[in-house]
Design a protein around this motif. Structure first.
Motif, PDB file in Angstrom:
ATOM      1  N   GLU A  32       0.829  -1.203   0.000  1.00  0.00           N
ATOM      2  CA  GLU A  32       0.000   0.000   0.000  1.00  0.00           C
ATOM      3  C   GLU A  32       0.864   1.255   0.000  1.00  0.00           C
ATOM      4  O   GLU A  32       0.512   2.266  -0.623  1.00  0.00           O
ATOM      5  N   ASP A  33       2.015   1.201   0.671  1.00  0.00           N
ATOM      6  CA  ASP A  33       2.946   2.335   0.648  1.00  0.00           C
ATOM      7  C   ASP A  33       3.498   2.542  -0.762  1.00  0.00           C
ATOM      8  O   ASP A  33       3.583   3.675  -1.248  1.00  0.00           O
ATOM      9  N   PHE A  34       3.872   1.443  -1.417  1.00  0.00           N
ATOM     10  CA  PHE A  34       4.344   1.561  -2.797  1.00  0.00           C
ATOM     11  C   PHE A  34       3.234   2.084  -3.700  1.00  0.00           C
ATOM     12  O   PHE A  34       3.481   2.890  -4.605  1.00  0.00           O
ATOM     13  N   ALA A  35       1.984   1.629  -3.462  1.00  0.00           N
ATOM     14  CA  ALA A  35       0.863   2.056  -4.297  1.00  0.00           C
ATOM     15  C   ALA A  35       0.673   3.562  -4.242  1.00  0.00           C
ATOM     16  O   ALA A  35       0.327   4.197  -5.250  1.00  0.00           O
ATOM     17  N   ARG A  36       0.915   4.166  -3.071  1.00  0.00           N
ATOM     18  CA  ARG A  36       0.811   5.623  -2.971  1.00  0.00           C
ATOM     19  C   ARG A  36       1.888   6.297  -3.815  1.00  0.00           C
ATOM     20  O   ARG A  36       1.628   7.320  -4.480  1.00  0.00           O
ATOM     21  N   ALA A  37       3.102   5.733  -3.794  1.00  0.00           N
ATOM     22  CA  ALA A  37       4.169   6.284  -4.634  1.00  0.00           C
ATOM     23  C   ALA A  37       3.835   6.102  -6.116  1.00  0.00           C
ATOM     24  O   ALA A  37       4.120   6.980  -6.940  1.00  0.00           O
ATOM     25  N   TYR A  38       3.227   4.972  -6.447  1.00  0.00           N
ATOM     26  CA  TYR A  38       2.809   4.708  -7.833  1.00  0.00           C
ATOM     27  C   TYR A  38       1.813   5.768  -8.295  1.00  0.00           C
ATOM     28  O   TYR A  38       1.952   6.355  -9.379  1.00  0.00           O
ATOM     29  N   ASP A  39       0.789   6.019  -7.477  1.00  0.00           N
ATOM     30  CA  ASP A  39      -0.227   7.006  -7.841  1.00  0.00           C
ATOM     31  C   ASP A  39       0.389   8.399  -7.985  1.00  0.00           C
ATOM     32  O   ASP A  39       0.004   9.174  -8.875  1.00  0.00           O
ATOM     33  N   MET A  40       1.348   8.727  -7.125  1.00  0.00           N
ATOM     34  CA  MET A  40       2.016  10.020  -7.224  1.00  0.00           C
ATOM     35  C   MET A  40       2.826  10.118  -8.520  1.00  0.00           C
ATOM     36  O   MET A  40       2.845  11.173  -9.174  1.00  0.00           O
ATOM     37  N   ALA A  41       3.466   9.024  -8.915  1.00  0.00           N
ATOM     38  CA  ALA A  41       4.238   9.019 -10.158  1.00  0.00           C
ATOM     39  C   ALA A  41       3.336   9.271 -11.361  1.00  0.00           C
ATOM     40  O   ALA A  41       3.687  10.025 -12.275  1.00  0.00           O
ATOM     41  N   ILE A  42       2.174   8.633 -11.367  1.00  0.00           N
ATOM     42  CA  ILE A  42       1.234   8.828 -12.466  1.00  0.00           C
ATOM     43  C   ILE A  42       0.752  10.278 -12.499  1.00  0.00           C
ATOM     44  O   ILE A  42       0.659  10.904 -13.561  1.00  0.00           O
ATOM     45  N   TRP A  43       0.455  10.825 -11.332  1.00  0.00           N
ATOM     46  CA  TRP A  43      -0.021  12.211 -11.256  1.00  0.00           C
ATOM     47  C   TRP A  43       1.054  13.190 -11.713  1.00  0.00           C
ATOM     48  O   TRP A  43       0.792  14.109 -12.492  1.00  0.00           O
ATOM     49  N   CYS A  44       2.295  12.992 -11.233  1.00  0.00           N
ATOM     50  CA  CYS A  44       3.387  13.903 -11.592  1.00  0.00           C
ATOM     51  C   CYS A  44       3.717  13.830 -13.085  1.00  0.00           C
ATOM     52  O   CYS A  44       4.148  14.820 -13.682  1.00  0.00           O
ATOM     53  N   SER A  45       3.511  12.660 -13.682  1.00  0.00           N
ATOM     54  CA  SER A  45       3.838  12.463 -15.091  1.00  0.00           C
ATOM     55  C   SER A  45       2.697  12.858 -16.018  1.00  0.00           C
ATOM     56  O   SER A  45       2.860  12.857 -17.243  1.00  0.00           O
ATOM     57  N   GLY A  46       1.548  13.148 -15.446  1.00  0.00           N
ATOM     58  CA  GLY A  46       0.397  13.457 -16.275  1.00  0.00           C
ATOM     59  C   GLY A  46      -0.146  12.243 -16.993  1.00  0.00           C
ATOM     60  O   GLY A  46      -0.771  12.347 -18.051  1.00  0.00           O
ATOM     61  N   GLY A  47       0.069  11.083 -16.429  1.00  0.00           N
ATOM     62  CA  GLY A  47      -0.360   9.829 -17.037  1.00  0.00           C
ATOM     63  C   GLY A  47       0.713   8.780 -16.865  1.00  0.00           C
ATOM     64  O   GLY A  47       1.729   9.000 -16.185  1.00  0.00           O
ATOM     65  N   TYR A  48       0.500   7.616 -17.483  1.00  0.00           N
ATOM     66  CA  TYR A  48       1.474   6.533 -17.338  1.00  0.00           C
ATOM     67  C   TYR A  48       2.804   6.951 -17.958  1.00  0.00           C
ATOM     68  O   TYR A  48       2.827   7.554 -19.042  1.00  0.00           O
ATOM     69  N   PRO A  49       3.924   6.661 -17.291  1.00  0.00           N
ATOM     70  CA  PRO A  49       5.240   7.085 -17.810  1.00  0.00           C
ATOM     71  C   PRO A  49       5.503   6.581 -19.221  1.00  0.00           C
ATOM     72  O   PRO A  49       5.274   5.414 -19.530  1.00  0.00           O
ATOM     73  N   LYS A  50       5.984   7.467 -20.063  1.00  0.00           N
ATOM     74  CA  LYS A  50       6.303   7.102 -21.431  1.00  0.00           C
ATOM     75  C   LYS A  50       7.690   6.474 -21.485  1.00  0.00           C
ATOM     76  O   LYS A  50       8.559   6.808 -20.678  1.00  0.00           O
ATOM     77  N   PRO A  51       7.918   5.550 -22.426  1.00  0.00           N
ATOM     78  CA  PRO A  51       9.241   4.940 -22.531  1.00  0.00           C
ATOM     79  C   PRO A  51      10.291   5.972 -22.905  1.00  0.00           C
ATOM     80  O   PRO A  51       9.999   6.956 -23.598  1.00  0.00           O
ATOM     81  N   LEU A  52      11.504   5.764 -22.409  1.00  0.00           N
ATOM     82  CA  LEU A  52      12.588   6.679 -22.722  1.00  0.00           C
ATOM     83  C   LEU A  52      12.949   6.603 -24.199  1.00  0.00           C
ATOM     84  O   LEU A  52      12.906   5.534 -24.814  1.00  0.00           O
ATOM     85  N   LYS A  53      13.275   7.749 -24.764  1.00  0.00           N
ATOM     86  CA  LYS A  53      13.722   7.782 -26.149  1.00  0.00           C
ATOM     87  C   LYS A  53      15.109   7.151 -26.238  1.00  0.00           C
ATOM     88  O   LYS A  53      16.028   7.522 -25.509  1.00  0.00           O
ATOM     89  N   VAL A  54      15.254   6.190 -27.104  1.00  0.00           N
ATOM     90  CA  VAL A  54      16.526   5.481 -27.257  1.00  0.00           C
ATOM     91  C   VAL A  54      17.284   6.048 -28.452  1.00  0.00           C
ATOM     92  O   VAL A  54      16.746   6.136 -29.554  1.00  0.00           O
ATOM     93  N   VAL A  55      18.501   6.467 -28.206  1.00  0.00           N
ATOM     94  CA  VAL A  55      19.374   6.951 -29.281  1.00  0.00           C
ATOM     95  C   VAL A  55      20.222   5.786 -29.771  1.00  0.00           C
ATOM     96  O   VAL A  55      20.925   5.147 -28.989  1.00  0.00           O
ATOM     97  N   VAL A  56      20.135   5.491 -31.054  1.00  0.00           N
ATOM     98  CA  VAL A  56      20.876   4.370 -31.630  1.00  0.00           C
ATOM     99  C   VAL A  56      22.108   4.901 -32.345  1.00  0.00           C
ATOM    100  O   VAL A  56      22.003   5.699 -33.279  1.00  0.00           O
ATOM    101  N   TYR A  57      23.259   4.452 -31.903  1.00  0.00           N
ATOM    102  CA  TYR A  57      24.513   4.870 -32.514  1.00  0.00           C
ATOM    103  C   TYR A  57      25.030   3.758 -33.436  1.00  0.00           C
ATOM    104  O   TYR A  57      24.662   2.588 -33.275  1.00  0.00           O
ATOM    105  N   PRO A  58      25.895   4.103 -34.391  1.00  0.00           N
ATOM    106  CA  PRO A  58      26.433   3.075 -35.292  1.00  0.00           C
ATOM    107  C   PRO A  58      27.318   2.087 -34.545  1.00  0.00           C
ATOM    108  O   PRO A  58      27.874   2.407 -33.483  1.00  0.00           O
ATOM    109  N   LYS A  59      27.435   0.876 -35.083  1.00  0.00           N
ATOM    110  CA  LYS A  59      28.273  -0.146 -34.460  1.00  0.00           C
ATOM    111  C   LYS A  59      29.749   0.201 -34.523  1.00  0.00           C
ATOM    112  O   LYS A  59      30.546  -0.282 -33.725  1.00  0.00           O
ATOM    113  N   GLU A  60      30.128   1.000 -35.516  1.00  0.00           N
ATOM    114  CA  GLU A  60      31.506   1.481 -35.587  1.00  0.00           C
ATOM    115  C   GLU A  60      31.496   2.907 -36.125  1.00  0.00           C
ATOM    116  O   GLU A  60      30.584   3.302 -36.860  1.00  0.00           O
ATOM    117  N   PHE A  61      32.487   3.670 -35.726  1.00  0.00           N
ATOM    118  CA  PHE A  61      32.564   5.056 -36.156  1.00  0.00           C
ATOM    119  C   PHE A  61      33.495   5.184 -37.359  1.00  0.00           C
ATOM    120  O   PHE A  61      34.574   4.589 -37.392  1.00  0.00           O
TER     121      PHE A  61
END
Length: 254
Positions: free
Chosen positions: A217-246
């Motif tokens: 229940e303590d975690f659930a309160r933190a979960y609800d706060m995270a959703i509220w602070c984010s304005g909804g469910y957290p979006k996945p992080l943008k992944v930057v793809v770099y070349p295998k060799e430079f």
């Protein structure tokens, strides 16, 4: 990409050079640590530590801490699977200190029926998250869940984290967890005067173990706060793809 067939769903585990993520039914699922980073304020000591640092300095410190933690966790998994780990592969003294502390803890508590690095998920009508549990095992006849930390300072987030894992484990696996703990590795403790928690020492050479007294229940309160602070469910992080060799002739960031 790895697909885990859990009791309640199939969970896809994705990795790249910068970390990992989870998906269920093609939709991104936030990890427990992401939820807590959004729903629980940073510790005051950490805020003071970052205060006079530039963004680049902060990023370098975080990257080093993440690499150190990843190296230690991977080594512990191998040890728990019965494999030897060569110390020469670790360049940071703190990594070797953490592994030395883990071995001291293991020899003192003598766990059995160990399941390391278990990927799990939790789903109900208004909550969903995933995570990777460091340790499930039996100590003194009790089934326990433990999260390993290479930071020395205890945090409220760590206690909430293991409670979130407990619910996910019981929903995803054929397990019933009796108690949850956080094991801090690489501390200044010597274990000369340990206190007993659940018939286990709470300190040893280079480690401290704390029992989580929080609840889901303590975690659930933190979960609800995270959703509220984010304005909804957290979006996945943008992944930057770099070349295998430079290459000077073909070196474009995607």
């Amino acid at each position: 990409m790895t697909v885990y067939k859990l009791k309640q769903t199939e969970l896809v585990y994705l990795t790249d050079e910068f970390g990992h993520s989870y998906e269920i039914n093609g939709e991104s699922v936030a990890g427990v640590t992401t939820i807590l980073s959004l729903g629980v304020p940073a510790d005051q000591g950490l805020i003071a530590f970052w205060k006079n640092m530039s963004a680049d300095e902060q990023a370098d410190i975080l990257t080093d801490a993440q690499e150190r933690g990843s190296n230690v966790h991977q080594a512990i998994e191998q040890l728990l699977l019965g494999n030897k780990v060569a110390s020469e592969g670790f360049k940071r003294p703190r990594e070797k200190a953490a592994l030395t502390a883990f071995i001291d803890w293991y020899q003192k508590v003598q766990p059995t029926d160990v399941r390391p690095e278990m990927v799990v998920a939790y789903m109900d009508d208004d909550k969903k998250y995933a995570g990777t549990v460091d340790f499930i095992g039996t100590i003194n006849g009790k089934r326990v869940l433990i999260d390993f930390k290479t930071s020395a300072a205890p945090s409220k987030k760590n206690s909430l984290q293991v409670q979130a894992y407990k619910e996910a484990v019981e929903q995803s696996l054929d397990e019933k967890i009796d108690a949850c703990y956080v094991l801090y590795l690489g501390t200044k403790h010597t274990g000369t005067r340990p206190k007993m928690i659940d018939d286990m020492p709470n300190t040893g050479f280079g480690w401290q173990m704390l029992k989580s007294e929080d609840t889901f229940e303590d975690f659930a309160r933190a979960y609800d706060m995270a959703i509220w602070c984010s304005g909804g469910y957290p979006k996945p992080l943008k992944v930057v793809v770099y070349p295998k060799e430079f290459d000077l002739n073909n070196n474009k960031e995607k």
